[in-house]
Design an enzyme around this catalytic site. Structure first.
Site, short mmCIF file in Angstrom:
data_model
loop_
_atom_site.label_atom_id
_atom_site.label_comp_id
_atom_site.label_asym_id
_atom_site.label_seq_id
_atom_site.Cartn_x
_atom_site.Cartn_y
_atom_site.Cartn_z
N ARG A 268 0.68 -1.41 0.22
CA ARG A 268 0.24 -0.21 0.22
C ARG A 268 0.55 1.85 0.07
O ARG A 268 0.48 1.94 0.30
CB ARG A 268 -1.17 -0.22 1.11
N HIS A 384 -25.47 15.17 -2.33
CA HIS A 384 -26.76 15.21 -2.15
C HIS A 384 -26.57 13.04 -2.44
O HIS A 384 -27.92 13.06 -2.43
CB HIS A 384 -26.21 14.77 -4.25
#
Length: 555
Positions: A268, A384
């Site tokens: 990672r 939203h």
């Protein structure tokens, strides 16, 4: 070694947190007109404003004392020097050496690894230049037009996040695709429109045994050979990035086409290595170097800046304050730049795979929360979707807002609208609005009293929701490199303070081992008596339905 909870600074922070939970940021801002100046850090590549956290000067003094008590400067020195701070695997943690643009020698086990990194970079440069300039040909003599990166986790998320973020810097001489999911639908969809004569595959796996990656690689190899009718075509179309050269060679990849990885680089944190080949191929090697330079710039800041003005240290301390001491269970990463649409997923893996643990260095269960769950979405899309939750739920979710002053795709009026929302949301999360303000607003709009009485409680926002604002001047290879390195060092500091082994991932290994055993069952008539009843019945159901479906398809 002293348990963290026995430290006087830890205990002082626990007591202080009880007091601060009674405070509101509105009052803190009203009492201190210099709050922004005091609680912000400006770097060449970005500005970090952390003033919208539930903190005071006393809070930060206590947190900095904790950092000193946990010997952050000493551990930082150990990491950069190559000491084996990956305790459970007895390995160094040296992703910073991959981007050491000062090129100073760094000896590890009697070997100058800086020289090895430079050799690999030179090999990457020569290879990427040959492919991009059309000198590397496929088995039929045609130039490469498409690159398919096959990897999973860090071998996929890092390069894909960067190439997506820096699309505006690509000359589009190559089309870069990513395959990470072992679901055959993904690789089938990627390969369907491609010409096998013009495709280059990069198989990225540290061990070259990762089941998902090797399954996809085997499918890609069969696809190529079925087109070329020649197994020797692999030499023209397959590249490996791995620490296991023998496994890659046995797979059929030519040794000269194998790029080296090292056990002192975690997956990672590996985009700075040859794992970043897709970045170099897509953007050009010079842009890849700029990415490394940005990471190196942040490394220097992290090494040299006092803790009180050190951006990675501040992010780590605030995360620990919000999660461990104030009780927040999750944190949102909210980029307000379309190019950063994969950043939340990338940081989710980086932090949760590193520090999502509950066992200390001593092998004992920790008795305090470690790191929050990380999640997020692009800012406007999130507004939203889940911002309702951020503003009014019972759970307080600290958030990092990440934006840029200048857009790489300027369309008149768009960036101003985007950034207006960026600034407004952090202000709204902090300030909120009380019922008196709501009632006054509704009254001014001419609403009737019965409507006001009905609606007002629903429109109250308590505010006091902590946020960090990271404002980049513009997203470029260099500034993106700095941003990613900022979070990498944040994760390191978190792990040291929490006494968590940040650089292993044993939780990932357990599921992999079980999956390997179950796969054998799914492919045979054998049953494993060792399963719990739920898993055993689910496997039986799966096999029964699959057999029924197969029977119908044969009719």
């Amino acid at each position: 070694m002293t348990a963290r909870t026995s430290l006087a600074s830890w205990q002082a922070l626990s007591a202080h947190a009880l007091q601060m939970k009674q405070q509101h940021m509105n009052d803190l801002f009203a009492a201190d007109t210099q709050r922004f100046k005091q609680f912000s850090i400006q770097l060449p590549s970005l500005l970090l404003d952390y003033s919208k956290n539930l903190i005071t000067r006393q809070t930060m003094e206590l947190l900095l004392t904790l950092a000193q008590d946990c010997e952050i400067p000493c551990w930082r020195e150990k990491m950069f020097a190559g000491e084996p701070i990956n305790r459970t695997e007895d390995r160094a943690v040296l992703h910073t050496a991959l981007r050491n643009r000062s090129k100073t020698a760094l000896n590890l086990a009697g070997e100058n690894i800086t020289a090895r990194v430079e050799q690999t970079l030179e090999k990457m440069k020569n290879f990427s230049d040959r492919v991009r300039q059309g000198h590397w040909k496929g088995y039929s003599g045609k130039r490469i037009t498409d690159v398919v990166n096959i990897g999973v986790g860090g071998s996929n998320l890092g390069p894909q996040t960067v190439t997506e973020a820096l699309k505006q810097f690509s000359d589009n001489s190559l089309n870069v695709h990513y395959v990470s999911n072992v679901d055959g639908a993904q690789i089938a969809e990627v390969l369907r429109p491609l010409n096998p004569e013009k495709v280059l595959f990069i198989v990225s796996s540290k061990t070259f045994t990762t089941t998902e990656t090797m399954t996809n690689a085997a499918t890609a190899l069969k696809w190529l050979v079925s087109s070329s009718f020649d197994e020797q075509a692999v030499a023209k179309h397959f590249i490996a990035v791995t620490a296991n050269r023998e496994n890659a060679a046995q797979f059929g990849i030519s040794r000269e086409n194998i790029f080296e990885m090292w056990d002192w680089v975690g997956g990672r944190f590996s985009l700075w290595s040859a794992i970043g080949l897709p970045i170099a191929l897509d953007l050009g090697f010079d842009k890849f170097i700029e990415l490394l330079e940005g990471g190196h710039e942040m490394d220097q800041h992290f090494q040299q800046a006092p803790l009180a003005s050190n951006a990675p240290v501040m992010l780590a301390l605030l995360s620990i304050w919000n999660c461990t001491f104030l009780g927040a269970q999750s944190q949102a990463i909210l980029p307000y730049d379309q190019s950063l649409h994969m950043l939340s997923a990338y940081l989710q893996q980086a932090e949760m795979e590193s520090n999502g643990k509950s066992v200390s260095w001593h092998g004992e269960e920790v008795n305090y929360p470690t790191v929050p769950s990380i999640w997020g979405e692009l800012g406007i899309n999130g507004q939203h979707a889940f911002y309702q939750y951020l503003h009014q739920s019972n759970n307080v979710v600290p958030a990092d807002f990440i934006g840029s002053v200048a857009s790489n795709t300027p369309v008149k009026g768009h960036h101003e609208t985007l950034m207006a929302n960026f600034f407004a949301q952090t202000q709204a999360l902090m300030c909120g609005v009380d019922e008196a303000q709501v009632r006054a607003d509704l009254h001014a709009k001419g609403r009737q009293q019965d409507y006001i009485d009905k609606v007002a409680p629903h429109k109250v926002h308590k505010g006091n929701r902590p946020t960090n604002t990271i404002l980049m001047k513009r997203i470029t290879p260099k500034t993106l490199g700095s941003l990613i390195a900022l979070y990498e060092h944040k994760i390191f500091v978190q792990g040291i303070i929490l006494q968590i082994c940040s650089f292993d991932q044993w939780g990932v290994e357990l599921g992999k081992g079980l999956a390997s055993k179950i796969q054998h069952e799914l492919e045979s008539n054998e049953e494993n008596a060792g399963h719990d009843s739920s898993t055993a019945e689910l496997i039986r159901y799966y096999k029964a339905v699959k057999n029924q479906t197969a029977g119908k398809s044969e009719q």
